[in-house]
Write an enzyme that holds these catalytic residues in place. Structure first.
Site, PDB file in Angstrom:
ATOM      1  N   ASP A 254       0.837  -1.205   0.000  1.00  0.00           N
ATOM      2  CA  ASP A 254       0.000   0.000   0.000  1.00  0.00           C
ATOM      3  C   ASP A 254       0.871   1.254   0.000  1.00  0.00           C
ATOM      4  O   ASP A 254       0.568   2.234  -0.680  1.00  0.00           O
ATOM      5  CB  ASP A 254      -0.915   0.003   1.225  1.00  0.00           C
ATOM      6  CG  ASP A 254      -1.839  -1.190   1.243  1.00  0.00           C
ATOM      7  OD1 ASP A 254      -2.192  -1.694   0.153  1.00  0.00           O
ATOM      8  OD2 ASP A 254      -2.201  -1.644   2.344  1.00  0.00           O
ATOM      9  N   GLY A 289       2.365  -1.401  12.269  1.00  0.00           N
ATOM     10  CA  GLY A 289       1.074  -0.888  11.826  1.00  0.00           C
ATOM     11  C   GLY A 289       1.055  -0.683  10.329  1.00  0.00           C
ATOM     12  O   GLY A 289       2.066  -0.858   9.636  1.00  0.00           O
TER      13      GLY A 289
HETATM   14  O1  RIB Z   1      -2.497  -4.311   2.725  1.00  0.00           O
HETATM   15  C1  RIB Z   1      -2.637  -4.395   4.106  1.00  0.00           C
HETATM   16  C2  RIB Z   1      -4.066  -4.240   4.512  1.00  0.00           C
HETATM   17  O2  RIB Z   1      -4.804  -5.326   4.002  1.00  0.00           O
HETATM   18  C3  RIB Z   1      -4.316  -4.247   5.990  1.00  0.00           C
HETATM   19  O3  RIB Z   1      -4.262  -2.962   6.551  1.00  0.00           O
HETATM   20  C4  RIB Z   1      -5.666  -4.930   6.111  1.00  0.00           C
HETATM   21  O4  RIB Z   1      -6.652  -4.114   6.642  1.00  0.00           O
HETATM   22  C5  RIB Z   1      -6.005  -5.424   4.716  1.00  0.00           C
HETATM   23  O5  RIB Z   1      -6.922  -4.615   4.081  1.00  0.00           O
END
Ligand code: RIB
Length: 306
Positions: A254, A289
């Site tokens: 992400d 986190g």
């Molecule tokens: O990519 C990681 C995310 O995948 C986590 O934060 C979890 O919530 C899932 O959506």
């Protein structure tokens, strides 16, 4: 600040459990630590992009509960502009995160709640926002028809589209053809193509197979080996950045997607945008986190300059 980055995706409250291993079915084991914090791929990507300096808008559904308040708090802190459909008939998403002690590797179960009800009508209600974006970014945690509808709007408006195909799912060619840049990790690339992806050469072959199905370009994220960009038979490799020990890889993909999107929205060249995304991801894995691990712009620039 660059052009707007619009993210369609979900928020989860992540419940993270650190342990040496996953328990077997029927077994109880003692954990080494717990954290509760903001997650969800779309929300993490939006948070990463905003903290990295983007003009970021998040389209999603939330319940009306404590986890929704957590979502709004993390977005307010990062500067993400929320576009939320409040769904009183459901609840805000949550995720079980297993974190392996020592490696920082993870295993995840997502219950999207209200965000699992994001509809094509929800997307249509945000048509003007999507049409006004410089970059549109989405994933596969919300229903696929909603992602498809948003990609159609973005493509018709000439907006650069990025699809992070996570969690992995079979995708129709109609959807792939709307994607300018697809960003699978190795296992997602394997699921999408049926090809093994364990080496750079195999990642290139998988990327070419996806491009043959209509995608414009592919970035295969390779974990500790960085990322591979592939377009028109040409590859670019950006190495991973490691400013410290890896403690938690939960939001690494992400972080890369958010950082890369904001760099693109600023008009950075592809090689620079890849390096920028890798720097955002490299810092994030040194912290516990998901959304809370995303670095500020100054930290990213300091790492890039080092
Ligand atoms: O990519 C990681 C995310 O995948 C986590 O934060 C979890 O919530 C899932 O959506």
């Amino acid at each position: 600040m660059g052009k707007p980055v619009v993210v369609l995706g979900i928020f989860n409250a992540d419940t993270g459990y650190r342990a040496a291993r996953l328990p077997k079915l029927g077994e109880t084991i003692m954990g080494a630590g717990f954290h509760l914090g903001p997650g969800g791929k779309g929300s993490n990507q939006a948070t990463a992009a905003a903290r990295a300096g983007g003009d970021v808008h998040m389209v999603t559904r939330l319940g009306e509960d404590d986890f929704a308040a957590m979502a709004r708090a993390v977005w307010a802190d990062a500067g993400v502009k929320p576009h939320v459909i409040v769904d009183r008939e459901s609840h805000t998403g949550s995720a079980f995160i297993f974190l392996q002690e020592g490696t920082g590797q993870n295993a995840i179960i997502v219950c999207p709640g209200a965000a699992g009800r994001i509809s094509e009508d929800d997307v249509e209600a945000h048509r003007a926002l999507i049409e006004g974006a410089g970059v549109f970014l989405t994933q596969l945690e919300q229903p696929q028809p909603a992602a498809l509808a948003a990609l159609k709007i973005a493509r018709a408006a000439g907006v650069t589209t990025i699809l992070n195909p996570a969690p992995a799912a079979a995708l129709p060619d109609e959807m792939l053809a709307l994607v300018d840049i697809l960003t699978p990790n190795e296992s997602e690339a394997e699921t999408l193509t049926g090809l093994p992806v364990t080496t750079v050469a195999e990642a290139e072959a998988a990327a070419d197979a996806l491009i043959a199905r209509g995608v414009g370009a592919v970035i295969v994220t390779l974990g500790a080996n960085g990322v591979l960009w592939r377009k028109d038979g040409v590859s670019l490799h950006a190495p991973a950045r490691a400013p410290g020990p890896v403690v938690d890889t939960t939001g690494a993909g992400d972080a890369f997607n958010g950082g890369f999107a904001v760099a693109l929205s600023e008009g950075q060249a592809i090689a620079d945008a890849l390096a920028f995304g890798c720097a955002v991801a490299g810092i994030s894995v040194t912290r516990h986190g998901a959304a809370t691990a995303m670095p500020a712009r100054a930290e990213v620039e300091a790492l890039l300059a080092s």
